[in-house]
Design a protein around this motif. Structure first.
Motif, mmCIF file in Angstrom:
data_model
loop_
_atom_site.group_PDB
_atom_site.id
_atom_site.type_symbol
_atom_site.label_atom_id
_atom_site.label_comp_id
_atom_site.label_asym_id
_atom_site.label_seq_id
_atom_site.Cartn_x
_atom_site.Cartn_y
_atom_site.Cartn_z
ATOM 1 N N ILE A 124 0.840 -1.194 0.000
ATOM 2 C CA ILE A 124 0.000 0.000 0.000
ATOM 3 C C ILE A 124 0.877 1.246 0.000
ATOM 4 N N ARG A 125 0.606 2.145 -0.923
ATOM 5 C CA ARG A 125 1.345 3.407 -0.980
ATOM 6 C C ARG A 125 0.757 4.362 0.058
ATOM 7 N N GLU A 212 5.120 -3.203 7.568
ATOM 8 C CA GLU A 212 6.554 -2.971 7.370
ATOM 9 C C GLU A 212 6.762 -1.810 6.416
ATOM 10 N N ASP A 213 7.582 -0.855 6.833
ATOM 11 C CA ASP A 213 7.870 0.344 6.042
ATOM 12 C C ASP A 213 9.367 0.366 5.755
ATOM 13 N N ASP A 214 9.737 0.269 4.467
ATOM 14 C CA ASP A 214 11.155 0.265 4.114
ATOM 15 C C ASP A 214 11.663 1.657 3.724
ATOM 16 N N VAL A 218 6.077 2.956 0.227
ATOM 17 C CA VAL A 218 5.133 1.848 0.097
ATOM 18 C C VAL A 218 5.324 0.918 1.287
ATOM 19 N N CYS A 219 4.240 0.614 1.991
ATOM 20 C CA CYS A 219 4.309 -0.290 3.132
ATOM 21 C C CYS A 219 3.759 -1.661 2.762
ATOM 22 N N ARG A 220 4.297 -2.669 3.406
ATOM 23 C CA ARG A 220 3.822 -4.034 3.209
ATOM 24 C C ARG A 220 2.974 -4.437 4.405
ATOM 25 N N LEU A 221 1.720 -4.759 4.131
ATOM 26 C CA LEU A 221 0.809 -5.218 5.181
ATOM 27 C C LEU A 221 0.589 -6.713 5.024
ATOM 28 N N THR A 222 0.900 -7.465 6.065
ATOM 29 C CA THR A 222 0.687 -8.907 6.066
ATOM 30 C C THR A 222 -0.329 -9.249 7.145
#
Length: 267
Positions: A124-125, A212-214, A218-222
């Motif tokens: 997700i941006r 998770e935000d790198d 863009v964040c990764r949602l699991t």
């Protein structure tokens, strides 16, 4: 390259589609288990799995020394919402319902119960804080997915309540339809809780959100849902139950649209 191009490329290969079929039948398989089902070397299967993982269609988790592979249907749902949802939703839904009805005749309760852990992932941006707010705040929860408010006490042992949407209440649903307890709250990175739909009459399941935000924007949602011992809940959250809608895949697709565009897909 468009966002969905890796998904199309990954799905173009019949072996990769077969591996996804295997994970659909039973999630959380090791490379050895998958290799035993395919007439191909271990290296070849690993290479196909790597392509699927890079496309987001497979998510891996460590369990002790084992690396488990899980089907992630969210990228396919995103393609559905982008293309089918615009043009032929009604006809496609009718065909999908017919397909589900025919397949259900050959499924047993064990088929659903075998999927004891379900893993979903979406990119997700948006900021991690925005995603956290959307998950935990009632004013956000009513704008995507099933449009049902949520109430959290964000502390270990705090209560969780999923409330009925206005549409659900109009249909006679009680005020509280899901309850649970917060196990871990680490905003805006991780939320672990129990989760029980009261209308299914099953025990609590375990639900985990990881953000998770790198630093790329863009964040990764699991979302990991352990539905061990709750086959009705497993069918509901996967979207397999007739009245479930799209389950977690639809909810996360809608959340992505809301945070990136300001609009729900299903408004």
């Amino acid at each position: 390259m468009t966002d969905d191009e890796p998904t199309f490329k990954a799905l173009a290969d019949p072996t990769r589609r077969f591996l996804l079929d295997l994970l659909f039948q039973r999630d959380g398989r090791t490379l050895t288990e998958l290799e035993s089902e395919v007439d191909m070397s271990r290296f070849g299967v690993a290479k196909h799995l790597r392509v699927l993982e890079e496309a987001g269609l497979v998510v891996t988790r460590r369990s002790g020394r084992e690396k488990l592979h899980f089907l992630n249907p969210v990228p396919i749902r995103l393609i559905h919402d982008r293309w089918i949802g615009k043009y032929t939703e009604r006809r496609a839904s009718a065909l999908a319902d017919l397909k589900h009805e025919l397949e259900a005749q050959h499924m047993t309760a064990t088929d659903t119960a075998d999927r004891t852990v379900q893993v979903y992932r979406v990119y997700i941006r948006a900021t991690a804080e925005a995603i956290w707010e959307a998950i935990t705040k009632p004013e956000w929860a009513v704008r995507f997915g099933y449009r049902a408010p949520v109430e959290y006490e964000l502390r270990p042992g705090g209560a969780f309540r999923g409330l009925a949407s206005e549409e659900m209440k109009a249909g006679g649903a009680p005020e509280v339809i899901i309850d649970g307890e917060v196990i871990e709250a680490d905003p805006p990175r991780k939320l672990v809780q129990t989760w029980r739909p009261l209308f299914l009459g099953e025990d609590y399941t375990r639900l985990t959100y990881e953000i998770e935000d790198d630093g790329s924007g863009v964040c990764r949602l699991t979302v990991t849902h352990d539905v061990t011992g709750a086959p009705k809940t497993a069918a509901q959250v996967s979207g397999a139950a007739p009245d479930a809608g799209g389950g977690w895949s639809q909810v996360l697709s809608d959340l992505k649209s809301l945070l990136e565009t300001g609009r729900s897909l299903y408004a």
